[in-house]
Design an enzyme around this catalytic site. Structure first.
Site, mmCIF file in Angstrom:
data_model
loop_
_atom_site.group_PDB
_atom_site.id
_atom_site.type_symbol
_atom_site.label_atom_id
_atom_site.label_comp_id
_atom_site.label_asym_id
_atom_site.label_seq_id
_atom_site.Cartn_x
_atom_site.Cartn_y
_atom_site.Cartn_z
ATOM 1 N N LYS A 33 0.838 -1.200 0.000
ATOM 2 C CA LYS A 33 0.000 0.000 0.000
ATOM 3 C C LYS A 33 0.875 1.253 0.000
ATOM 4 C CE LYS A 33 -0.476 0.099 5.053
ATOM 5 N NZ LYS A 33 -1.422 0.172 6.174
ATOM 6 N N ARG A 126 -9.663 0.940 15.126
ATOM 7 C CA ARG A 126 -9.741 1.497 13.776
ATOM 8 C C ARG A 126 -10.760 0.679 13.011
ATOM 9 N NH1 ARG A 126 -4.162 1.984 10.432
ATOM 10 N NH2 ARG A 126 -4.561 -0.244 10.235
ATOM 11 N N TYR A 236 17.139 29.901 4.135
ATOM 12 C CA TYR A 236 16.077 30.757 4.646
ATOM 13 C C TYR A 236 16.182 30.950 6.159
ATOM 14 C CZ TYR A 236 13.621 30.115 0.173
ATOM 15 O OH TYR A 236 13.269 30.103 -1.160
#
Length: 339
Positions: A33, A126, A236
């Site tokens: 997945k 879940r 930055y």
């Protein structure tokens, strides 16, 4: 040509699969997945499709399963994330096996003559039924998921709950609960293990009992090398100021590629095995490193993950888990199988 690439070692990957199989003595359901946890599902799926230790593949959703079928995967594919109305035809057309975790999923599959597997929530909170026994002739397997494998007491409680559910079923072909970390419990009544992270040599816990070899090398090219004087700011927000003359390299890899900004001024990358510190804030497409006392040149490779550090190592520094780092790897990184 690519400015950044993830090299997937075939021999190491196959070795890890064999090692997991020897340890568990059970066939493997390889979880692919989220683009195989960022590694590249299309790159590794066909390889795994040929290995006898791999019994099936698992994805999160129908779309991921379809993608694997379209490149020629022939083994069983489980869809772990349930079934939504409108998806049912795809399960038939692409020969996908739904994992059912709610009564609405069963409604969507009504009338379809396909095997199904039932998920139980034994403590994850879940997806999954709690204790309800699903009486359906199509049920070929049941599964659950350990929420906290490092918590031995709670994991054993989940295992006890699962075996009580299993006692209500007969003739199942698939019973699986053990994840990459969960394999250490050697659950006697399961038929398969269901693993993802460990396939690639990432150890899911300290003192892991399974012998694994790193299978991934993430690297990027140097875009620029120049010497900055003392007192010069880097990147930055000026979070790094050089204390002395510093040879600064700009690496073609930033937070858009998956190198989390929280690693700025903390983590090290590697040049020819030598650690080079990240200096200044990591930017969207580039990261600055201190190349002082190296002979690094424009076009050379910098190792981000490989023999010298793992995704797990970087995740600890970033205050996260390796899964998050890996699944955030950009699509512009070239994935390549290699020996």
């Amino acid at each position: 040509m690519s400015r950044a690439e993830l090299r997937i070692g075939i021999r190491s990957l196959e070795g890890n699969i064999k090692s997991l199989y020897r340890f568990s003595q059970k066939p493997i359901i390889a979880v692919l997945k989220a683009n195989a946890y960022g590694v590249g599902a299309l790159q590794v799926a066909l390889l795994m499709d040929k290995l006898e230790e791999i019994s099936a593949l698992a994805v999160a959703c129908v779309e991921e399963g379809i993608d694997l079928r379209k490149v020629g995967v022939r083994k069983k594919i489980l869809v772990l994330g349930g079934v939504l109305k409108g998806e049912e035809k795809a399960f038939v057309e692409y020969n996908l096996t739904p994992v059912v975790s709610h009564k609405e999923h069963l409604k969507a599959l009504a009338g379809l003559n396909i095997p199904i597997q039932i998920k139980y929530d034994t403590g994850m909170g879940r997806l999954g039924f709690l204790e309800e026994v699903i009486k359906d002739d199509r049920v070929e397997g049941i599964l659950s998921h350990l929420s906290s494998p490092l918590d031995e007491e709670y994991s054993k409680l989940q295992i006890e709950r699962f075996v009580k559910i299993l006692n209500h079923y007969r003739g199942l072909k698939y019973v699986h609960m053990e994840s990459s970390a969960g394999v250490v419990y050697r659950i006697p009544f399961t038929t398969h293990i269901r693993v993802g992270l460990a396939l690639y040599g990432e150890k899911p816990m300290p003192n892991y009992l399974v012998s694994l070899t790193p299978a991934l090398e993430l690297r990027a090219k140097i875009l620029s090398v120049k010497t900055l004087p003392a007192g010069f700011s880097v990147s930055y927000s000026r979070t790094y100021i050089t204390e002395k003359s510093t040879r600064v390299g700009v690496v073609a890899f930033g937070y858009a590629d998956g190198l989390m900004k929280s690693l700025s001024n903390k983590a090290y990358l590697f040049y020819k095995g030598k650690p080079v510190k990240i200096i200044g804030n990591i930017t969207m497409d580039m990261t600055m490193v201190d190349l002082t006392n190296t002979d690094a040149q424009v076009g050379d490779w910098i190792e981000i993950v490989g023999q010298n550090q793992s995704f797990t190592d970087l995740a600890k520094l970033a205050g996260t888990i390796p899964y998050e780092l890996m699944t955030n790897l950009s699509s512009r990184i070239r994935r390549e199988l290699c020996l």
